[in-house]
Write a protein that holds these residues in place. Sequence first.
Motif, short mmCIF file in Angstrom:
data_model
loop_
_atom_site.label_atom_id
_atom_site.label_comp_id
_atom_site.label_asym_id
_atom_site.label_seq_id
_atom_site.Cartn_x
_atom_site.Cartn_y
_atom_site.Cartn_z
N ARG A 41 40.40 44.85 53.27
CA ARG A 41 39.60 44.63 52.05
C ARG A 41 38.96 45.93 51.58
NH1 ARG A 41 37.44 39.12 54.51
NH2 ARG A 41 38.93 37.69 53.56
N ILE A 42 38.54 46.77 52.52
CA ILE A 42 37.98 48.08 52.15
C ILE A 42 39.02 48.89 51.39
CG2 ILE A 42 37.18 50.29 53.07
CD1 ILE A 42 35.79 48.75 55.27
N LEU A 43 40.25 48.91 51.90
CA LEU A 43 41.31 49.67 51.25
C LEU A 43 41.61 49.11 49.87
CD1 LEU A 43 43.79 50.28 54.20
CD2 LEU A 43 42.50 52.00 52.96
N ALA A 44 41.62 47.79 49.74
CA ALA A 44 41.90 47.19 48.44
C ALA A 44 40.83 47.55 47.43
CB ALA A 44 42.01 45.67 48.59
N LEU A 45 39.57 47.53 47.84
CA LEU A 45 38.48 47.89 46.92
C LEU A 45 38.51 49.37 46.58
CD1 LEU A 45 35.60 45.72 48.46
CD2 LEU A 45 36.93 45.28 46.39
N LEU A 46 38.82 50.22 47.55
CA LEU A 46 38.93 51.65 47.26
C LEU A 46 40.05 51.93 46.27
CD1 LEU A 46 38.42 53.20 50.82
CD2 LEU A 46 36.81 53.22 48.92
N SER A 47 41.16 51.20 46.41
CA SER A 47 42.26 51.37 45.48
C SER A 47 41.88 50.91 44.08
CB SER A 47 43.48 50.59 45.98
OG SER A 47 44.56 50.71 45.08
#
Length: 435
Positions: free
Chosen positions: A31-37
């Motif tokens: 989820r962190i990666l998705a939000l950063l993207s």
Amino acid sequence: MREGANKLLAACSRREQALEASKSMLTGNARILALLSQLQRMRKAQILQRVGCRPSEDAVPCLGKVALSDLRIPLMWKDSEYFKNKGELHRCAVFCLLQCGTEIHDTDLVMVDRTLTDICFEDTIIFNEVGPEFQLRVELYSSCAVEDFSPGALGPRRGSRLGGSLGCSSGKRIRAAFESATVCGSISSEGDVGPARVSPPSSPYRSTLGPKYNLLAHTTLKIDHIQEGFKTHDLSLEATEDSPFWLPLYGNMCCRLVAQPLCMIQPIISGQLKVKLGEDLNCWQNVHGVLRGQSLLCYQSEEDLESEDKPLLVIHIRKDTLICASERDPVLIYVSTQRQGEDVTYTLTTHTPEDAQRWTKTLWQHVYSMSQWKQCCDHLMKIDMLSSRKPNAVKQGSLYHEIVTPSSPGEGLVVPDLSVEIRALLSWYYKERHT
């Protein structure tokens, strides 16, 4: 959530607890990666807007809901393992991670051994605000469930984590998020998120603490895969037989994938219309029109709609319906569609030119949305919520309920002597997880 799972993983004393905590941390990293993207794409759009590049004004189809349920993954054990019960008892903990855009869900954890012929996930996963161009990635993760689990297997830093302070500066949290996220995912150059690639651990703490989940198989589902009922989809396998987390997969999965575009489940526009009846240009009928799903419902009055009376006229709106508008005043709207297999054209108008423009634009948008959602607009698909996240009858070894909550005398479990800070953290973590 990621930091809470990290703390819980350090406090685990049982295998089931560590598996759940490690699963929560992997999901949090994704989820962190998705939000950063998503943040990266937003910043790119802001920069383009500053330099004068305006976003495209092309028609955009409506959003909708996509639901995946009754996921089944068959296993292919050897005859000697399944029928004769010979060989080593290969036992793994598995779960599925599902991602569509920035929305990420995970299934319940399932323990798999040679007594099972299928991996079954009873969850109903619903993705909201999804466009017809969606790509739903399904990933199957597996971890070898070691029988002789002991607190010492979690790594030498467990004691220091229990005794340490819970407070951290924002800079350390952000750095830890990046370090942990790089282990469980990667961001491609186009900004798409691909959680849990096989990149080497960049954090010593992440590589030594708790059980590890590895990507076992994956697939990507699109709008063409949507249909009523169950359908089989191919899986891309990522593990070999010599891997400790390997399971004998057939190479496919079966699930029910349905969609509900917003244009099919909610009224799009309503208001006063005039419908021409017959060939007489002066024969018009004032109606109250409601555009919903595949129909433009024409009632004699708004009161008839509220009383649920049958409409005076039903104009069928489909993906191939043609909408045309005249340029003269009053503006006439022509709706060319089919009724009982025959081509028919309806003529509509409104009381003001502004209303005519609004109705024309909305009808065009509605037909375009239906054409982009394809077979999802042939009829309204049903999303079954009965199997959504039912409480597990089997005891899952919850860290909060088995360590913090005192057990009954008959169970014989001893509550460890944890600090007040750890107890508060566990209480906060599970409260946030279930809200």
